[in-house]
Scaffold this motif. Structure first.
Motif, PDB file in Angstrom:
ATOM      1  N   SER A   1       0.695  -0.935   0.133  1.00 14.29           N
ATOM      2  CA  SER A   1      -0.167  -0.076  -0.265  1.00 14.29           C
ATOM      3  C   SER A   1       0.663   1.009   0.004  1.00 14.29           C
ATOM      4  O   SER A   1       2.169   1.249   1.057  1.00 14.29           O
ATOM      5  N   CYS A   2       0.265   2.097  -0.623  1.00 14.09           N
ATOM      6  CA  CYS A   2       1.503   3.183  -0.874  1.00 14.09           C
ATOM      7  C   CYS A   2       0.343   4.498   0.610  1.00 14.09           C
ATOM      8  O   CYS A   2       1.943   5.081   0.808  1.00 14.09           O
TER       9      CYS A   2
ATOM     10  N   LYS B   1      -2.222   5.883   1.079  1.00 13.02           N
ATOM     11  CA  LYS B   1      -2.316   7.305   1.284  1.00 13.02           C
ATOM     12  C   LYS B   1      -3.448   7.147   0.951  1.00 13.02           C
ATOM     13  O   LYS B   1      -4.021   8.522   1.531  1.00 13.02           O
TER      14      LYS B   1
ATOM     15  N   ARG C   1      -4.449   1.631   3.489  1.00 10.98           N
ATOM     16  CA  ARG C   1      -3.947   1.742   4.778  1.00 10.98           C
ATOM     17  C   ARG C   1      -3.864   1.137   5.922  1.00 10.98           C
ATOM     18  O   ARG C   1      -3.438  -0.198   6.128  1.00 10.98           O
TER      19      ARG C   1
ATOM     20  N   CYS D   1      -7.503   3.829  -5.130  1.00  9.50           N
ATOM     21  CA  CYS D   1      -6.784   3.262  -6.633  1.00  9.50           C
ATOM     22  C   CYS D   1      -7.073   1.981  -6.277  1.00  9.50           C
ATOM     23  O   CYS D   1      -7.446   0.880  -5.034  1.00  9.50           O
TER      24      CYS D   1
ATOM     25  N   MET E   1      -5.273  -0.860  -5.796  1.00  8.37           N
ATOM     26  CA  MET E   1      -4.806  -1.120  -5.270  1.00  8.37           C
ATOM     27  C   MET E   1      -5.441  -1.894  -3.792  1.00  8.37           C
ATOM     28  O   MET E   1      -5.581  -3.593  -3.798  1.00  8.37           O
TER      29      MET E   1
HETATM   30  S1  SF4 Z   1      -5.911   2.062  -2.517  1.00  9.48           S
HETATM   31 FE1  SF4 Z   1      -4.413   2.976  -3.615  1.00  9.48          FE
HETATM   32  S2  SF4 Z   1      -4.206   4.875  -2.786  1.00  9.48           S
HETATM   33 FE2  SF4 Z   1      -5.066   4.281  -1.690  1.00  9.48          FE
HETATM   34  S3  SF4 Z   1      -3.632   3.538   0.087  1.00  9.48           S
HETATM   35 FE3  SF4 Z   1      -3.825   1.768  -1.509  1.00  9.48          FE
HETATM   36  S4  SF4 Z   1      -2.003   1.889  -3.047  1.00  9.48           S
HETATM   37 FE4  SF4 Z   1      -2.573   4.116  -1.584  1.00  9.48          FE
END
Ligand code: SF4
Ligand SMILES: Cc1cc2nc3c(=O)[nH]c(=O)nc-3n(C[C@H](O)[C@H](O)[C@H](O)COP(=O)(O)O)c2cc1C
Length: 517
Positions: A440-441, A443, A448, A487, A489
């Motif tokens: 996870s990035c 954001k 997250r 997104c 992910m």
């Molecule tokens: S869904 Fe996408 S934008 Fe949101 S935390 Fe996960 S990787 Fe990041």
């Protein structure tokens, strides 16, 4: 008479011993005073036969495989250089059913040409598409790609021509073409094969994209674990530039296109197109909110075409043979072919390029030969780590974006990972959540925070604690991730989790039942 032999330089073939076999053939030929020309070609993608040695004969190329260093003297004794009989002899390679039953359009040169030989490329239809494109306007190129029905092969299956049209119509002094070569999906390797095995095809596809939309600069964002692909592309770009296929005046025209390779940051989420743009700009790979679309506001804020390797690699043939030729393959709204990658617990793993419409069962049974373990297939994950798990009863589904969506699946980048009946689907569901937590990035909150909570909930289920209420909680959490993530992910991690729950509920039963099962 000089004998021509082929041993693949693809990194899978090399990891299976192709370099040592090539060296052994050279030494043995020297010892026996036999004149040979040994070409390190790309791989056919029939990986269970690698290292595959091919010998040019009057009838065509005869294959031997898988060859070990120890086999080499006996192959010479058997006169393999004339196509002689030996226990590893496979006959004419082109006649092998695994190859013969494929529709190789994008992978037509694979296993045939020397990746860095521009002559070889030109002799096998290379740059025929660019020649055609140079005689067309940008709009005509975009129309051709639109008519071909090509949809993005990176995962989202968005129509390539429509994306290009948005960039074409966006006014700007500087536009870009970015190739997404981050190839992070589990069980996928078709991008790598193209970059290592037919790099000029990708360069040609990107150049045509540049001509189409009016972009003069391109970047290829290459997965950091692909050093050979990176080096091959760099060399191919040098060669293409030297011979006027890249640069300020492409093939003597007034059109310019320059290309650079960039090493990716080593994170799965950097394959998401906006995170990739951030990474290319030298920043941390965080996902950007859309809109604005990258086609309007992309790399360095400029209109940018972003396409997967396979999407761009399909373009030269579409231009060379016409939109109708490509569109005639396939079914429904899925036109053309898809390079499918058979992996996991499978007997004959490799690359199978087929027109859309082939079933998963044909791929796994007829091409793949069932599981490597010989046990029954229990689950198949299609479309990477965010793809749903399908049960053995769902394998008659056709490889088609809409057909897979109708059963809750995704096709993604065409990776097919097979599991036998020893797989524990609760563990697989846990893996999906853990993967999301790791990659996870950060954001957005549902992804997250949701993914580590998902791991905890599945751990409780596996431990047999309040199984029913935890399953309800898990489904609720999945719904939040699906609806609230920025997104795919976080938005798609529920696919493998929910499909495991739906198709394999027995694996999530209370501990005593699980043990009894
Ligand atoms: S869904 Fe996408 S934008 Fe949101 S935390 Fe996960 S990787 Fe990041
Ligand atoms: C988490 C995540 C990872 C992705 N990884 C890749 C990747 O490795 N390669 C790729 O081409 N597309 C990947 N995508 C899809 C891209 O965002 C984008 O849709 C694609 O590059 C567009 O090219 P296409 O239209 O040719 O498919 C990923 C998407 C997500 C959400």
């Amino acid at each position: 008479m000089t004998i021509t032999l082929y041993v693949s330089c693809d990194s899978t073939a090399r990891s299976l011993g192709a370099d040592a076999v090539a060296n052994a053939i050279r030494s043995e030929a020297l010892l026996r005073n036999i004149e040979i020309r040994l070409i390190r070609n790309s791989s056919r993608g029939l990986f269970w036969l690698e290292p595959l040695v091919e010998v040019a004969t009057e009838a065509g190329r005869v294959g031997y495989g898988p060859v070990t260093v120890e086999d080499v003297p006996a192959l010479f004794d058997a006169g393999f250089q004339q196509g002689g009989e030996h226990r590893l002899a496979l006959g004419l390679v082109e006649e092998l059913p695994y190859l013969k039953r494929q529709e190789r359009l994008t992978f037509a040169r694979m296993g045939i040409t020397d990746p860095l030989s521009l002559d070889d490329y030109l002799q096998h239809e290379g740059y025929a598409g660019l020649e055609k494109a140079l005689a067309l306007s940008g709009r005509q190129i975009v129309e051709t790609v639109t008519e071909s029905g090509l949809r993005g092969r990176g995962g989202a299956a968005f129509p390539t021509g429509i994306k290009w049209n948005t960039v074409l119509e966006s006014e700007s002094d500087q536009k870009y073409v970015v190739c997404n070569a981050d190839e992070g999906d589990s069980g996928t390797f078709s991008d790598r094969m193209v970059m290592e095995g037919d790099p000029f095809m990708l360069i040609e596809g990107m150049t045509i994209a540049g001509l189409a939309v009016g972009a003069t600069e391109g970047y290829i964002y290459v997965r950091s674990e692909y050093p050979q692909a990176f080096a091959t592309l760099e060399e191919a770009i040098r060669i293409a530039s030297r011979y006027g296929y890249l640069g300020s005046n492409i093939l003597g025209s007034d059109k310019a296109f320059n290309l650079q390779v960039r090493k990716a940051a080593g994170s799965y989420v950097c394959g998401e197109e906006t995170a990739m743009l951030e990474s290319l700009e030298g920043k941390r790979g965080m996902v950007r909110a859309k809109p604005p679309l990258p086609a309007v506001h992309g790399l360095f804020g400029q209109p940018t075409v972003i396409n997967n390797v396979i999407s761009l690699a399909a373009v030269p043939l579409i231009l060379a043979r016409g939109a109708a030729y490509y569109r005639d393959f396939g079914m429904g709204r899925s036109r053309g072919t898809l390079p499918l990658q058979l992996t996991g617990n499978i007997r004959y793993g490799g690359l199978v390029e087929k027109a859309f419409g082939v079933t998963l069962r044909e791929l796994i049974d007829d091409f793949g030969g069932g599981t490597e373990s010989g046990r029954p297939v229990r689950a198949v994950q299609v479309g990477g780590p965010l793809g749903a798990y399908l049960s053995a009863g769902q394998l008659d589904v056709e490889v088609d974006y809409e057909a897979l969506a109708a059963i809750g699946g995704v096709l993604g980048h065409g990776g097919i990972v097979v599991f036998d009946d020893t797989v524990d689907m609760a563990e697989q569901a846990r893996f999906a959540m853990e993967f999301c937590a790791l990659e996870s990035c950060g954001k957005c909150t549902p992804c997250r925070i949701g993914s580590p909570r998902g791991v905890e909930v599945i751990d409780k289920i596996i431990a047999g604690q309040q199984v029913e209420s935890q399953i309800t909680l898990l489904r609720d959490l999945c719904a939040t991730m699906q609806d609230g993530s920025l997104c795919a992910m976080g938005g798609m991690t529920p696919y493998p989790v929910l499909s495991a729950l739906d198709h394999f509920p027995e694996d999530f039963a209370a501990a005593p039942v699980r043990k009894a099962g």
